[in-house]
Structures are given as structure tokens and as C-alpha cells.
Design an enzyme around this catalytic site. Structure first.
Site, mmCIF file in Angstrom:
data_model
loop_
_atom_site.group_PDB
_atom_site.id
_atom_site.type_symbol
_atom_site.label_atom_id
_atom_site.label_comp_id
_atom_site.label_asym_id
_atom_site.label_seq_id
_atom_site.Cartn_x
_atom_site.Cartn_y
_atom_site.Cartn_z
ATOM 1 N N GLY A 1 0.800 -1.213 0.000
ATOM 2 C CA GLY A 1 0.000 0.000 0.000
ATOM 3 C C GLY A 1 0.833 1.262 0.000
ATOM 4 N N GLU B 1 6.150 -10.431 1.394
ATOM 5 C CA GLU B 1 5.223 -11.088 0.499
ATOM 6 C C GLU B 1 5.336 -10.577 -0.932
ATOM 7 O OE1 GLU B 1 1.441 -11.918 2.839
ATOM 8 O OE2 GLU B 1 0.776 -10.661 1.193
ATOM 9 N N VAL C 1 1.042 3.700 2.367
ATOM 10 C CA VAL C 1 1.757 4.046 3.599
ATOM 11 C C VAL C 1 3.035 3.206 3.736
ATOM 12 C CG1 VAL C 1 1.592 4.172 6.109
ATOM 13 C CG2 VAL C 1 -0.342 4.923 4.719
ATOM 14 N N ASN D 1 -10.699 -6.073 2.272
ATOM 15 C CA ASN D 1 -9.954 -6.995 1.420
ATOM 16 C C ASN D 1 -9.858 -8.356 2.097
ATOM 17 O OD1 ASN D 1 -9.605 -4.779 -0.256
ATOM 18 N ND2 ASN D 1 -7.671 -4.231 0.665
ATOM 19 N N GLY E 1 -1.413 -11.964 4.247
ATOM 20 C CA GLY E 1 -0.321 -12.594 4.981
ATOM 21 C C GLY E 1 -0.018 -11.911 6.296
#
Lengths: 502, 502
Positions: B269, B292, B271, B382, B386
Site C-alpha cells: 500500500g 510477500e 503508507v 480486502n 499474509g
């Protein structure tokens, strides 16, 4: 007695518990042995409690921060809590006196995954460890410590502490020597795989190496471990055990399990013990356990030739079975291994084993979120213990509980869990005396009818009504009616029953 | 184009996407490649969606159960959701069209820890896998598959499925060959340690072996991966990045971290990407990532010589950076390795690495329980992805989020989390633009003031007031006022703002 202390250097440090307690100062962080009512120090806790009482009677402050492997017993956690001798406690407790202080807000408690506890001490999250107080079976000529009835976090505490106090308990059978397998995962950044591929693999030594210069005191004791006896099996426990077996049989039918070599993990308590009794009469053979504690039911399974290998970090045996262990340790040693908690509860090894986890719970909600720790979201019972370590990494994770508690004032199935220790992503199967709810492969809304089907019949209409109302929410993935979500718990607080009509 | 298909046997199966889609039947369970907007099949999803539309227009049923690595893109999850072609979906999604269907209750979704997803397919929890549809970079003469921009669960799906459909995407650089490290954990009961000790250790092959007899179709494509571009950093993101660096500096001061060799894990994302930009100007050198996905910020860190090694399962690069990767794959290959999801997210390897995890969240409560998935407890965003795999096994686990969302209608700090994905036992540090709350070593009541200190100033008085009221409960371990616990969320549902005055 001191033939159990073969090292002359260490033998010279023998003193009374009262003298040894002088090494434990106000504000100290203390790591003790102890995991359930086994292997905890038997003399120092009372001596420390007495120091605290004496200090308090003079208006002085005296409290320690206490770290252990898990719970201990009334003559450890109990006496220390009663004396207000503890400021902060981790990672687990189950003592009524201590629980009372924690819930009253006069003692601080942090409820930590057991596999994290020693690791986080090593990692420096709890600052300096001032003293380690560890019960052992004997001390070798080289000054190595032979564990008694449990290992827990002893390796980490003995290594991290500035001072070491050893209790040598002659009640513990010398035949326990050889039961422990002490292996040290190298420190960061040099961690390596834990080379355990089978339940009983031995990868270490039978004793703990220490820096003998840190030993400040040795105290001799002759006191039994103190676990509560298990209750006789009631009808509910037998039904739960039967439903657990049905679930296992289902796994066999689905081709995911065979009758040969099932690996179990089991939480501590009467219901898990009943499940093990159920296995005695089952078709399962060559059962293995990669688990946290050795319970009575496991010894029965070993005696019956049904269980061939077991790994744990400690015993949690009733007084009768503890005596039996002391008599027959040399036989049980062939099929039992006691490991450091970081290894008995290692996510790495647990996932490798492909075990079926089975732990108790306080409540689960209709979508499969599990509360293992807090009554009505606020009041701690014991703690999460190792249930998260196993649940998160098992082949299949199950939770077992009677459908009601306190008569029928408390339902184990609720609309919305008042605290969550195991999330909807982790709980796979929930078992009560009314059957098992298999949540695998299901979306949240599909899970709700399954969960309601294992609730107590008195609570099913209330849960169905909630689920109906919840589905009036325009968001349908995990439907809730937020105004009513905690109604069962509010009823319990206000009327004494989740039904609201007590 | 077909020089990318070196195997004559497989080349003979080349056909159109429409023809290939005929192998995907109503009710089938389908495992697709795809992890974020990378490496998902580009042609089959639209062809399957068209089959569904055609069937539905005739009044026939047509829907599949779709399993992937994680989210995909509008031309995969989006078109399939729009066509109502999916009955059940796991383990993750982030598509607006699909999210709408799930929250409307017309599509079933199960939100599963990514490290569990392939494993549970292997373990048979999802029944038979009918078809695997996997995008590759090229097919070797032996019929081995060279992964494109991600690996995800491809190994498990290709092995489990009865039929295999391959998409060969010539947009993907041939220089990606060598990036993947394909290692197969042996099946139960023969699982063994995963022999990775360092971020970049390569332990397998650069391609996936398959049973070529199962290949029923090959489709040639030339289509870009489709990840959204990252947003320019705003002031809030920069402040969060600054606070994250402060937290890291604190770890260095405490002797738990050095400027050399910090191992990061980072959620996906804007941030997290800002945090990586912050590291560019930091004192940290020889940064490594065991994570990931490979994001833009990581390529910048590699280009700047700040990051030396990275392991992931997939790319999640903006269009600009994806082009750059395609041009410079042969260089990036030296420091990047793509692994199967079961290994990139392995609890075993994560705990061994001693990494610092950093993931986004929707909200956290005053005691440190974290909600990563549901707005107001009911509406899925969402999924957990992970984040649980890393949080549960990291050296330190942190969560980062702006303190408010939707203007200031939603506070990231709430009295009682409306859904819990990471428990109070797991979240260690919570970071907003107002600072970081370090919860390690603290009992629940000690955590609350820390959490309130990182809330938005507008919400702090409301949270303090709640915490005061909660402490009137007679149970003080985790005090709550159950009647008001969900008040922020009820306000949001009823007035559009958690403040209740919108």
C-alpha cells in the site's frame, strides 16, 4: 540429601530458603521454573512472600515481576499473590487468589503466547532478568542441571538471569534423568532449523548447561508437585469425547487421516482428559502426541500400548499419576520426551508435524471467533497459554467445550465473542456435547447455522433470532446487529444469566 | 510468439482463450495464479466470464469456486464478479466489484491466512481441484514452467488439479527466468525443515515441474500486469514513516537492532511504500526484506544500494516500475528471489529470520486488538492476507495506519474492535501520524493510554471518556463498558461518523 548435588562448587552454596530469598530484591524481575503444578520451586516462593509481608508491615515496598513457563500452584502463585508480592506477571496463571488480584486491578498481568515468552525475554522485551529460580532433579559434577518434572522457559531464564537460585527437590525421581531433551535454538541472527522430524526425535542433551559463577544459592527441598486431580468423567465429557472421535472418523473417511499414527495436541483439563479416555477404546493405534503437557490420559494410552511417542514441556499429572510417574519414570522415558517450551510449542515444528490440535474455550461466536480467556470480555480466567501456538499451525484446529457453564447461565456459543484469542481464520472445528461444527471451507454466513447446531438447545432459538436480525444489516459478509451483538454478555452482567431472565 | 513454448507436446495444445474456457465447467473448483495485480491469467478470466454470461442469459447455472494466491486485477476478479461467475472465493481479494458482491451477500468469500491457503488445498479441505490456470513466462523443452511475475500457490494448484491450462504471456520479460526459487515442502507425514537461513538462500529450482499429461490447453497472451500506481506521499504518510523510523531507532538504542542488516516485512500500500521511502534517507544499511511482495519502494532501496537482499512471492509494482523491472530483471535477479507462498509466508522461516513486521489495519482498540478486514464489524474490505503469518512470528510486529479515514468520520483507534484479526497477544507496536504506541511488556490497562496517545486529537477525549467509564466495571483486567463498547461503530452506521454528530 546432598548426594543430588555432585558439584562441590555448587554444594558450597546450599542454604535455607529464607537466606536465599535475600538475593531477591524489591523491583526484581524473576524467571521461575514451573509449568502447571509441576517443576515449580517449592520453597522460595513462600520465603519471598514472607519477605514481602515483612516489608509491607514496615510500610516498605516489595514486589517482583514474575515470569514462569506457565501456571504454577498454590504454594507458588498463590502465596505470592496473597502477599501482594507481585507487580507484573507473565505469561500465564490459573491460581484463584492471583486471578482475584488481577481482576481487582491490583496486579498487572500480560497474557502471552507461550512460544513467545522465553523468546521475548531473550530478545530483551522485558529488560534485565535479575534472578532465575529453577527447580531441578539433581546437579551433576560439572554443574549441569538435570530438569525435574518440566522444562518450560528454564533454558532462557538461566541464560538471561544475572543470578541463579537452584532448588534441588529430592521428591522428584532420579529416573527422570534422560527424559529431557535440551536443545538451544541459536540466537539471532544465527537461528537455524530445529531438526525435529518426528515426535520423539532427540536433538540435544539431557541437562541444562549454566554459568556456575551466577549461582548464588542452592536450596534443598522434598516436596511433591501439586496438580489438581482430574474429576470423574461426567456424561457431558463423554459425549464431547464421542463427538471428537466422530470428527476424527470423518477425517479418516475423507482420506485425510489414517488409524495409524494420528498426532494429537491436547489442552489441559477434564474434558481433554476425557477425550483421551475415549481414544483408549477407539480404532486409532500408534497414537502420538506433540503437545505441551503430559496428562493422566496420556499415561493410560501409553500403558495400553495405544500411544507410542509423546513430546511435551512438562507433566500435568494428578497426585496419583505423579506418584506412578516417579515409580516408573525409567519405563515412560522410552516414549516420553520433555523439551524447552520454545520447542514443544514451536510453530515451525508444530506445522511440520501435521497434528490435530484440540483446546478448550470459554466461548465462540456464530462465525467461529474463539474466546479462550475472558468471561464477558473483561474478567480474565487463565490465559491463552499455548493454544494459539498449536491452533495457528495445526493440520486441523479444534476447540472443545461443554455447551453451557454455571448451570445454563453461560452459553459457549454467543452472537459476538466478547474477547477474541483465536480468529475466524484459525478455528476450524468446534465440538460440544451436541456434535461438531466443521467450519472449513465455509464463508461466515455458512458457519452460523453449523455453530448454532452445537449450542445448547435452550440457547439455539436466541442465537437463531440474533442471526435473523443480523441479516437485516445491509452488509452481508459477516452480518451483525451491533446494538444487540453483546446482549448475551450484558444479560450475564446484569441478570446473572445470558438468557437475561435469571 | 510460440518460441516461448519450447515443448512440442505442449505447443500442440495452443488454442484461443474461448476454446480453453470450455474446459472450465459449472461448479468447478479452479486454482489460478495471481498475487496482487501480477502474474494472474490475462485471457481466461474474461473467457470464463463470457461463458457465465452466456449460460445465465439462457437461464442456466454457471459459477466456479475460485482459489488464487491473493488478489488479482479488474480483468480477473473484476470481470468474473461482474458476470456472477463465482460461487466461492478464497483466500484474498481487493476488487471493488467483487467486494460489492460479497458484502451484498451474493458471493461467498473465505478470508484465509495466505500461508494456509495452498497447504489446505494439499490437505484436501477444498475437495478436488478441477482446473489450474497459471500464467507463465515460458515453457521449457521438458515442459517445465518458468514463473512470470509471481509464484503464489501455483506449485500446489498445478500439482493438485486434474486439468492444467497455461497462459504464456510474452509481455513478461524472459529475463525473469532465474528469479524464482521453487522448493516443495514434502507432503505429510514426511515434512522436513525448510533449509532457508538467510533471506536470499536459494534451495530449489527456477521452474515448476508438472505432469504434462494434465495440460489441456495453452493460451498465448501479451498483456501487462495491472497494479495501481502508488499515490504521491502526503503529509500524513510522511509523518507515519517518520514515526516508524523513530521506533526503529528506539530498537537500536535498546540494543535489539543494529543499523546493519535490519530485515523488514511490509504490507502492501501507499503508507508502507512511504515507510520505504523514509528508509532511503535513514542510517540503516544492508536492509533486507523477507516479505510477500516486491513494491516500488524496495526497488528504490535496491537502486540506492540500501537494500541488499529481498525475498517475496510476487511483484506488486506500479505500471512504471513494472516496466522498469521488465527492462532490468537480469540485474534485479541478483538481489531478488520469488518463492512459493507457502515459503515466503512460512511461520518457520519468518520466525527464524527475526524480522520486523509492519502491516496496515482498519482499526485497533485501546487494548491492542487489531481489525484488518471489516468496517464496523460487518463489511469486508480486502482480507487478512499474509499479515497474520508475519505478525504472529516476527521479532517485532507493528501496525501502521493514519489515525482517521473518510475525512475524520472513522477513527483508527476505537474502544472495542468490531472484528479481530490480530489479537492483543500479537500486536506489539501501533503507529499513526501522531507517534508510536509500544505495547510490549504492558498489561491491558497500561496499554490504553498509549493507544489513546496515537489517536487523532478529535477522538482522544471520546476514548478517554470511554476508558474512564470502562474502569467503573468491577473487572479490571480488561475493563469495558459492554453497553458502550461498540458505540463508535453504531454511530458510524447510524450517523456516518464515529463521532455520532455527522
Amino acid at each position: 540429601m546432598s548426594e543430588r548435588i555432585a558439584s562441590a562448587e555448587i554444594r558450597s552454596k546450599v542454604m535455607s530458603a529464607e537466606e536465599a530469598a535475600q538475593f531477591v530484591n524489591n523491583g526484581d524481575t524473576v524467571g521461575m521454573s514451573g509449568f502447571t503444578g509441576a517443576a515449580y520451586p517449592k520453597a522460595l516462593p513462600t520465603a519471598i512472600a514472607n519477605r514481602a509481608k515483612e516489608a509491607h508491615s514496615k510500610g516498605d515496598e516489595y514486589a517482583i515481576n514474575l515470569l514462569t513457563g506457565a501456571s504454577t500452584a498454590p504454594d507458588c502463585d498463590g502465596v505470592l499473590a496473597e502477599a501482594d508480592a507481585i507487580n507484573y506477571r507473565m505469561p500465564y496463571q490459573s491460581d484463584p487468589e492471583m486471578r482475584g488480584k488481577i481482576n481487582a486491578g491490583s496486579m498487572k498481568y500480560q497474557d502471552i503466547h507461550l512460544s513467545h515468552s522465553g523468546l521475548q525475554v531473550e530478545q530483551g522485551f522485558f529488560g534485565e532478568l535479575d534472578v532465575a529460580i529453577v527447580e531441578v532433579c539433581r546437579i551433576t559434577e560439572e554443574g549441569h542441571l538435570v530438569p525435574s518434572s518440566g522444562v518450560g522457559n528454564n533454558v532462557e531464564y538461566l541464560e538471561s538471569a544475572h543470578k541463579i537460585i537452584i532448588e534441588v527437590n529430592s521428591w522428584q525421581s532420579l529416573e527422570l534423568e534422560g527424559m529431557a531433551d535440551i536443545y538451544r535454538v541459536p540466537h539471532l541472527p544465527n537461528r537455524t532449523p530445529i531438526p525435529i522430524n518426528n515426535v520423539n526425535d532427540r536433538i540435544g542433551e539431557t541437562f541444562i548447561r549454566i554459568d556456575t559463577n551466577k549461582v548464588v544459592a542452592v536450596v534443598e527441598t522434598d516436596s511433591p508437585d501439586r496438580n489438581s486431580p482430574f474429576k470423574p468423567f461426567d456424561e457431558t465429557s463423554k459425549q464431547i469425547a464421542g463427538n471428537f472421535l466422530d470428527f476424527l472418523e470423518g477425517e479418516v473417511r475423507a482420506g485425510r487421516l489414517t488409524y495409524d499414527g494420528y498426532i494429537m495436541q491436547s489442552g489441559v483439563g477434564n474434558v481433554p482428559n476425557a477425550v483421551m479416555a475415549g481414544l483408549l477404546d477407539s480404532k486409532f493405534e500408534n497414537i502420538k502426541a506433540y503437545t505441551e503437557v503430559v496428562q493422566d490420559g496420556m499415561l493410560d494410552l501409553i500403558d495400553a500400548g495405544k500411544m507410542t511417542q509423546a513430546s511435551a514441556t512438562s507433566f500435568a499429572l494428578s497426585p496419583e499419576y505423579a506418584e506412578k510417574m516417579n515409580r516408573e519414570a525409567s519405563t515412560y522415558r522410552k516414549s516420553l520426551v520433555l523439551r524447552p517450551l520454545q520447542i514443544s510449542n514451536s510453530p515451525e515444528v508444530i506445522r511440520r508435524m501435521g497434528l490435530i490440535a484440540s483446546n478448550g474455550m470459554i466461548e465462540a461466536d456464530i462465525y467461529g471467533n474463539v474466546n479462550s480467556t475472558h468471561v464477558a470480555g473483561t474478567r480474565i480466567m487463565n490465559g491463552i497459554g499455548g493454544s494459539g501456538d498449536f491452533t495457528r499451525n495445526a493440520f486441523v484446529s479444534s476447540f472443545i467445550s461443554p455447551s453451557v457453564a454455571k448451570g445454563d447461565a453461560i452459553s459457549a456459543i454467543v452472537p459476538f465473542a466478547s474477547h477474541i484469542d483465536h480468529t475466524e481464520h484459525d478455528a476450524m472445528v468446534v465440538i460440544t456435547e451436541y456434535g461438531y461444527a466443521d467450519l472449513r471451507g465455509l464463508s461466515p454466513r455458512e458457519r452460523a447455522p453449523k455453530m448454532i447446531s452445537v449450542a445448547h438447545p435452550d440457547y439455539r432459538p436466541l442465537l437463531e433470532e440474533y442471526f435473523e436480525r443480523a441479516q437485516q444489516n445491509k452488509h452481508q459478509h459477516t452480518p451483525h446487529n451491533l446494538r444487540d451483538a453483546l446482549s448475551f454478555h450484558i444479560n450475564l452482567d446484569e441478570t446473572g444469566s445470558m438468557k437475561g431472565n435469571a
